[in-house]
Scaffold this motif. Structure first.
Motif, PDB file in Angstrom:
ATOM      1  N   MET A 161       1.237  -1.225   0.141  1.00  0.00           N
ATOM      2  CA  MET A 161       0.027   0.348  -0.264  1.00  0.00           C
ATOM      3  C   MET A 161       0.671   1.448   0.067  1.00  0.00           C
ATOM      4  N   SER A 162       0.639   2.032  -0.797  1.00  0.00           N
ATOM      5  CA  SER A 162       1.136   3.627  -1.116  1.00  0.00           C
ATOM      6  C   SER A 162       0.957   4.674   0.516  1.00  0.00           C
ATOM      7  N   PHE A 163       2.002   5.088   0.837  1.00  0.00           N
ATOM      8  CA  PHE A 163       1.844   6.866   2.026  1.00  0.00           C
ATOM      9  C   PHE A 163       0.114   7.405   1.650  1.00  0.00           C
ATOM     10  N   GLN A 164      -0.614   7.132   2.211  1.00  0.00           N
ATOM     11  CA  GLN A 164      -1.177   7.773   2.259  1.00  0.00           C
ATOM     12  C   GLN A 164      -1.736   9.368   3.217  1.00  0.00           C
ATOM     13  N   GLY A 165      -0.602   9.689   3.416  1.00  0.00           N
ATOM     14  CA  GLY A 165      -0.687  11.025   3.808  1.00  0.00           C
ATOM     15  C   GLY A 165      -0.796  11.005   5.617  1.00  0.00           C
ATOM     16  N   GLU A 166      -0.230  11.743   6.597  1.00  0.00           N
ATOM     17  CA  GLU A 166      -0.294  11.292   7.900  1.00  0.00           C
ATOM     18  C   GLU A 166      -1.507  12.057   8.198  1.00  0.00           C
ATOM     19  N   GLN A 167      -1.908  11.257   9.203  1.00  0.00           N
ATOM     20  CA  GLN A 167      -3.629  11.244   9.648  1.00  0.00           C
ATOM     21  C   GLN A 167      -3.285  12.809  10.900  1.00  0.00           C
ATOM     22  N   HIS A 168      -4.425  13.750  10.780  1.00  0.00           N
ATOM     23  CA  HIS A 168      -4.960  14.098  11.429  1.00  0.00           C
ATOM     24  C   HIS A 168      -6.114  15.348  11.689  1.00  0.00           C
ATOM     25  N   PRO A 169      -6.259  15.560  13.286  1.00  0.00           N
ATOM     26  CA  PRO A 169      -7.807  16.041  13.036  1.00  0.00           C
ATOM     27  C   PRO A 169      -7.766  17.330  11.700  1.00  0.00           C
ATOM     28  N   GLY A 170      -9.211  16.830  11.561  1.00  0.00           N
ATOM     29  CA  GLY A 170      -9.188  18.022  10.294  1.00  0.00           C
ATOM     30  C   GLY A 170      -8.676  17.646   8.935  1.00  0.00           C
ATOM     31  N   VAL A 171      -8.193  16.199   8.302  1.00  0.00           N
ATOM     32  CA  VAL A 171      -7.616  15.449   7.008  1.00  0.00           C
ATOM     33  C   VAL A 171      -8.667  15.340   6.978  1.00  0.00           C
ATOM     34  N   GLN A 172      -9.426  15.025   5.177  1.00  0.00           N
ATOM     35  CA  GLN A 172      -9.881  14.155   5.165  1.00  0.00           C
ATOM     36  C   GLN A 172      -9.148  13.438   3.552  1.00  0.00           C
ATOM     37  N   ALA A 173      -9.877  12.178   3.280  1.00  0.00           N
ATOM     38  CA  ALA A 173      -9.281  11.317   2.160  1.00  0.00           C
ATOM     39  C   ALA A 173      -9.380  12.219   1.285  1.00  0.00           C
ATOM     40  N   PRO A 174      -8.901  12.004  -0.271  1.00  0.00           N
ATOM     41  CA  PRO A 174      -8.248  13.134  -1.000  1.00  0.00           C
ATOM     42  C   PRO A 174      -9.752  12.897  -2.119  1.00  0.00           C
ATOM     43  N   ALA A 175     -11.064  13.666  -2.558  1.00  0.00           N
ATOM     44  CA  ALA A 175     -11.872  13.186  -2.838  1.00  0.00           C
ATOM     45  C   ALA A 175     -11.350  12.639  -4.669  1.00  0.00           C
ATOM     46  N   SER A 176     -12.415  11.910  -5.473  1.00  0.00           N
ATOM     47  CA  SER A 176     -11.713  11.616  -7.124  1.00  0.00           C
ATOM     48  C   SER A 176     -11.782  12.458  -7.572  1.00  0.00           C
ATOM     49  N   GLU A 177     -12.266  13.864  -7.010  1.00  0.00           N
ATOM     50  CA  GLU A 177     -12.525  14.796  -8.225  1.00  0.00           C
ATOM     51  C   GLU A 177     -11.342  15.857  -8.053  1.00  0.00           C
ATOM     52  N   THR A 178     -10.050  15.594  -6.915  1.00  0.00           N
ATOM     53  CA  THR A 178      -9.095  16.018  -7.230  1.00  0.00           C
ATOM     54  C   THR A 178      -8.102  15.550  -7.520  1.00  0.00           C
ATOM     55  N   ARG A 179      -8.380  14.125  -8.194  1.00  0.00           N
ATOM     56  CA  ARG A 179      -7.269  13.911  -8.784  1.00  0.00           C
ATOM     57  C   ARG A 179      -6.513  14.435 -10.046  1.00  0.00           C
ATOM     58  N   GLY A 180      -5.298  14.814 -10.151  1.00  0.00           N
ATOM     59  CA  GLY A 180      -4.290  15.648 -11.082  1.00  0.00           C
ATOM     60  C   GLY A 180      -4.632  17.150 -10.299  1.00  0.00           C
ATOM     61  N   PHE A 181      -5.061  17.312  -9.680  1.00  0.00           N
ATOM     62  CA  PHE A 181      -4.473  18.738  -8.921  1.00  0.00           C
ATOM     63  C   PHE A 181      -3.371  18.347  -8.543  1.00  0.00           C
ATOM     64  N   ARG A 182      -2.471  20.061  -8.440  1.00  0.00           N
ATOM     65  CA  ARG A 182      -1.172  19.550  -8.119  1.00  0.00           C
ATOM     66  C   ARG A 182      -0.680  21.611  -7.982  1.00  0.00           C
ATOM     67  N   LEU A 183      -0.280  21.330  -6.857  1.00  0.00           N
ATOM     68  CA  LEU A 183       0.218  22.874  -6.375  1.00  0.00           C
ATOM     69  C   LEU A 183       1.189  24.125  -7.944  1.00  0.00           C
ATOM     70  N   ASN A 184       1.159  24.276  -7.838  1.00  0.00           N
ATOM     71  CA  ASN A 184       2.053  24.757  -9.522  1.00  0.00           C
ATOM     72  C   ASN A 184       2.408  26.316  -8.897  1.00  0.00           C
ATOM     73  N   HIS A 185       2.665  27.303  -8.666  1.00  0.00           N
ATOM     74  CA  HIS A 185       3.270  28.264  -8.434  1.00  0.00           C
ATOM     75  C   HIS A 185       2.706  29.207  -6.678  1.00  0.00           C
ATOM     76  N   THR A 186       3.636  29.482  -6.583  1.00  0.00           N
ATOM     77  CA  THR A 186       3.277  30.740  -5.338  1.00  0.00           C
ATOM     78  C   THR A 186       3.922  32.086  -5.726  1.00  0.00           C
ATOM     79  N   MET A 187       2.506  33.123  -5.078  1.00  0.00           N
ATOM     80  CA  MET A 187       3.129  33.899  -5.917  1.00  0.00           C
ATOM     81  C   MET A 187       3.217  34.895  -5.061  1.00  0.00           C
ATOM     82  N   LEU A 188       4.355  36.380  -5.392  1.00  0.00           N
ATOM     83  CA  LEU A 188       4.774  37.199  -5.011  1.00  0.00           C
ATOM     84  C   LEU A 188       5.196  38.317  -5.111  1.00  0.00           C
ATOM     85  N   ARG A 189       4.103  39.564  -4.759  1.00  0.00           N
ATOM     86  CA  ARG A 189       4.944  41.024  -5.459  1.00  0.00           C
ATOM     87  C   ARG A 189       5.752  41.545  -5.373  1.00  0.00           C
ATOM     88  N   VAL A 190       6.342  42.239  -6.546  1.00  0.00           N
ATOM     89  CA  VAL A 190       7.397  42.578  -6.149  1.00  0.00           C
ATOM     90  C   VAL A 190       7.373  44.191  -6.844  1.00  0.00           C
TER      91      VAL A 190
END
Length: 180
Positions: free
Chosen positions: A1-30
């Motif tokens: 079984m692959s890593f499923q993430g640490e479990q803490h209060p408030g953590v929910q299993a990823p919904a199938s609708e979020t498959r393929g979501f990834r953090l792309n970038h962080t923005m800073l104003r300059v």
């Protein structure tokens, strides 16, 4: 079984609708894109993947990455935009036109009161070499690797005063586990 993430209060299993979501970038104003681009390209080796200008709204976006050997970045601007928005871990620098001409203009760094945004982080292969590189390039330190309650973590400031954490992955193995 692959890593499923640490479990803490408030953590929910990823919904199938979020498959393929990834953090792309962080923005800073300059304030001044030339100064910010000089800092991130010289000090952190980042390259501009794409610049997008929005004349009707008076701002430009610069998407930066630390490219690695084998990254196949498209030459065609439209395809490079698609490629850019499919990546992980990019930095977006947003320049609102005219701020560079305002002597007293500054963005909130997120660490002054009231606190909010904290920092971005770079992982480096050798923390001691990185610290020496920052010294050689007159980078402003908030905290060196041998200072404070968290050894082996560096904090520096960029040209706009934003904090940048710098870590070496191997030195992070037991941080926060009560084992030093």
């Amino acid at each position: 079984m692959s890593f499923q993430g640490e479990q803490h209060p408030g953590v929910q299993a990823p919904a199938s609708e979020t498959r393929g979501f990834r953090l792309n970038h962080t923005m800073l104003r300059v304030k001044d894109p030339q100064t910010a681009l000089e800092f991130y390209s010289r000090v952190f080796g980042m390259q501009v993947l794409r610049k997008l200008d929005f004349e009707e709204m008076g701002f430009s976006l610069y998407f930066l990455a630390r490219l690695e050997e084998g990254d196949a970045v498209p030459e065609d601007a439209a395809q490079r935009s698609v490629w850019t928005f499919s990546q992980k871990g990019l930095l977006e620098l947003t320049h609102n036109w005219g701020t560079e001409d305002q002597a007293d203009f500054a963005y909130h760094d997120g660490n002054a009161e009231p606190q909010g945004f904290g920092h971005i982080c770079f992982s480096v292969p050798d923390l001691d070499a990185a610290q020496a590189w920052f010294d050689a390039n007159d980078v402003e330190f908030i905290k060196r690797a041998d200072q404070g309650k968290m050894p082996d973590v560096i904090f520096v400031k960029d040209a706009d005063g934003y904090w940048i954490e710098v870590v070496e992955a191997e030195r992070m193995a037991n941080k926060g586990d009560g084992m030093a």
